[in-house]
Design a protein around this motif. Structure first.
Motif, mmCIF file in Angstrom:
data_model
loop_
_atom_site.group_PDB
_atom_site.id
_atom_site.type_symbol
_atom_site.label_atom_id
_atom_site.label_comp_id
_atom_site.label_asym_id
_atom_site.label_seq_id
_atom_site.Cartn_x
_atom_site.Cartn_y
_atom_site.Cartn_z
ATOM 1 N N ASP A 1 8.368 10.399 9.959
ATOM 2 C CA ASP A 1 9.272 10.451 11.125
ATOM 3 C C ASP A 1 8.475 10.247 11.847
ATOM 4 O O ASP A 1 8.559 10.674 13.314
ATOM 5 C CB ASP A 1 9.468 12.754 11.331
ATOM 6 N N GLY A 2 7.770 9.242 12.731
ATOM 7 C CA GLY A 2 6.902 8.353 13.599
ATOM 8 C C GLY A 2 7.883 7.473 14.697
ATOM 9 O O GLY A 2 7.395 7.244 14.855
ATOM 10 N N LYS B 1 9.826 3.154 7.649
ATOM 11 C CA LYS B 1 10.420 4.584 7.644
ATOM 12 C C LYS B 1 9.692 5.726 6.025
ATOM 13 O O LYS B 1 8.914 6.929 6.404
ATOM 14 C CB LYS B 1 11.723 5.319 7.814
ATOM 15 N N ALA B 2 9.943 4.737 5.545
ATOM 16 C CA ALA B 2 9.082 5.044 4.487
ATOM 17 C C ALA B 2 7.582 5.114 4.224
ATOM 18 O O ALA B 2 6.455 6.310 4.257
ATOM 19 C CB ALA B 2 9.134 4.164 2.906
ATOM 20 N N ASN C 1 0.721 -1.413 0.117
ATOM 21 C CA ASN C 1 0.146 0.122 0.239
ATOM 22 C C ASN C 1 1.313 1.462 0.032
ATOM 23 O O ASN C 1 0.720 2.419 -0.774
ATOM 24 C CB ASN C 1 -1.320 -0.165 0.987
ATOM 25 N N THR C 2 2.237 0.786 1.109
ATOM 26 C CA THR C 2 3.139 2.151 1.020
ATOM 27 C C THR C 2 3.503 2.145 -0.104
ATOM 28 O O THR C 2 3.234 3.480 -0.784
ATOM 29 C CB THR C 2 3.673 2.224 2.293
ATOM 30 N N LEU C 3 3.966 1.534 -1.604
ATOM 31 C CA LEU C 3 5.199 1.377 -2.481
ATOM 32 C C LEU C 3 3.871 2.026 -3.330
ATOM 33 O O LEU C 3 3.382 2.761 -4.154
ATOM 34 C CB LEU C 3 5.226 -0.220 -3.343
ATOM 35 N N GLU D 1 14.014 3.024 -4.680
ATOM 36 C CA GLU D 1 14.788 2.317 -3.495
ATOM 37 C C GLU D 1 13.572 1.810 -2.132
ATOM 38 O O GLU D 1 14.469 0.538 -2.451
ATOM 39 C CB GLU D 1 15.306 3.438 -2.660
ATOM 40 N N PHE D 2 12.773 2.348 -2.512
ATOM 41 C CA PHE D 2 11.579 1.515 -1.842
ATOM 42 C C PHE D 2 11.490 -0.045 -2.273
ATOM 43 O O PHE D 2 11.238 -0.878 -2.006
ATOM 44 C CB PHE D 2 10.603 1.991 -1.346
ATOM 45 N N ILE D 3 11.417 -0.541 -3.919
ATOM 46 C CA ILE D 3 11.179 -1.908 -3.734
ATOM 47 C C ILE D 3 12.966 -1.820 -4.406
ATOM 48 O O ILE D 3 12.675 -3.952 -3.783
ATOM 49 C CB ILE D 3 11.501 -1.589 -5.677
ATOM 50 N N LEU D 4 13.551 -1.381 -3.377
ATOM 51 C CA LEU D 4 14.655 -2.339 -3.781
ATOM 52 C C LEU D 4 15.139 -2.910 -2.645
ATOM 53 O O LEU D 4 15.551 -3.920 -2.431
ATOM 54 C CB LEU D 4 16.418 -1.145 -4.974
#
Length: 326
Positions: A219-220, A214-215, A161-163, A176-179
């Protein structure tokens, strides 16, 4: 030991006749030979009645068929030996000599039987204890293997969902998230069969996992890692740090106003993961399986439990260092 004891019994049985002084050397040798041959035969007969050779399960009761058979065979053997003695040295009263030798033979037979019975019972108890420990270790290993292979479906769902959100917003970090997501699942596949991995590799798994978090939470979550640069001699069960981080997220509120602060550092012979306590209003049900499995794994590998410390504001899990020799 068998041959030494047989010689010893032969000498011991001859002592009464030696004290008679008038006994001849031939009679002495025959008397000692009877005790020696009887002891030697009784040793091997009782030994080959054990399950390793006979194939029959041992009877836990002292008085059993094996004891009766041993005594009967011993009595028959002693009759044969005494008759041979009578042929070689005639003149001795057969009845008196037979009773004396039979009494001596029963004592020898019982002594050997008791020794082997107790020795085998001790051996059998040790085998049971070893098998129980092996079963316990296999059970712990199986539980931990299940834990390693169990990728939280909620984590995968939330990551996808984030992606999707990042792709929709054309976020520059989507690639970078996918990697990182790919790295995390590659690490999962590569290390799920290992009991231990180097701490450096575990930190790579944690780094990929934390990047995905983190993604999602931005900042939570505040992460601080302060570990020594030289970690070549330290090993750790795979996914331990990732499971601890997941445990922090599961039980605490995460928001920009109340960031969850996770610290990872070394102190003495421990690696410590610490977080501030921000309990959820509706906490998720906890089975305690994660921490307990990690604890059992450390007990199995290093005979040292993990240490869990919960204060008013801080929750700590201390992992004992495992030498990289396993």
């Amino acid at each position: 030991m068998i041959w030494f004891s047989a010689v010893f019994m032969g000498v011991l049985a001859s002592i009464p006749k030696i004290l008679q002084l008038h006994i001849t050397m031939g009679e002495l040798m025959i008397d000692a030979s009877i005790a020696f041959l009887f002891t030697l035969f009784t040793w091997y007969f009782n030994l080959y009645q054990l399950p390793k050779y006979s194939g029959e399960p041992i009877d836990d009761h002292f008085f059993n068929r094996r004891l009766a058979l041993s005594l009967l065979v011993g009595i028959g053997l002693m009759i044969v030996l005494v008759l041979l003695h009578q042929l070689l040295v005639p003149g001795y009263p057969l009845n008196t000599m037979l009773m004396m030798y039979e009494f001596r033979g029963v004592l020898i037979n019982l002594t050997i039987y008791v020794f082997l019975f107790l020795l085998y019972q001790s051996f059998h108890t040790q085998l049971i204890s070893i098998e129980l420990e092996r079963t316990k270790a296999d059970h712990v290993s199986a539980k931990f293997d299940l834990l390693k292979q169990q990728v939280n479906p909620h984590f995968l769902f939330n990551s996808l969902n984030t992606l999707k959100s990042m792709v929709d917003m054309q976020d520059a970090h989507a690639s970078e998230f996918i990697l990182k997501l790919s790295d995390f699942y590659r690490f999962t596949l590569e290390n799920r069969v290992n009991d231990l991995i180097a701490l450096d590799e575990e930190l790579q798994i944690l780094d990929a996992y934390l990047f995905l978090l983190k993604a999602r939470f931005e900042d939570g979550i505040a992460i601080k890692i302060d570990l020594p640069l030289n970690q070549s001699g330290i090993a750790i069960p795979p996914f331990t740090l990732q499971l601890l981080a997941e445990n922090c997220i599961k039980h605490n509120v995460i928001s920009l106003e109340m960031p969850l602060q996770i610290k990872l550092y070394a102190e003495g012979d421990f690696i410590i993961m610490e977080n501030n306590i921000q309990p959820k209003l509706k906490p998720e049900p906890s089975t305690g399986m994660g921490l307990e499995n990690i604890n059992q794994r450390y007990l199995h590998l290093n005979h040292s439990p993990i240490i869990v410390e919960k204060g008013a504001d801080i929750f700590k899990v201390k992992l004992p260092n495992v030498p990289w020799k396993y």
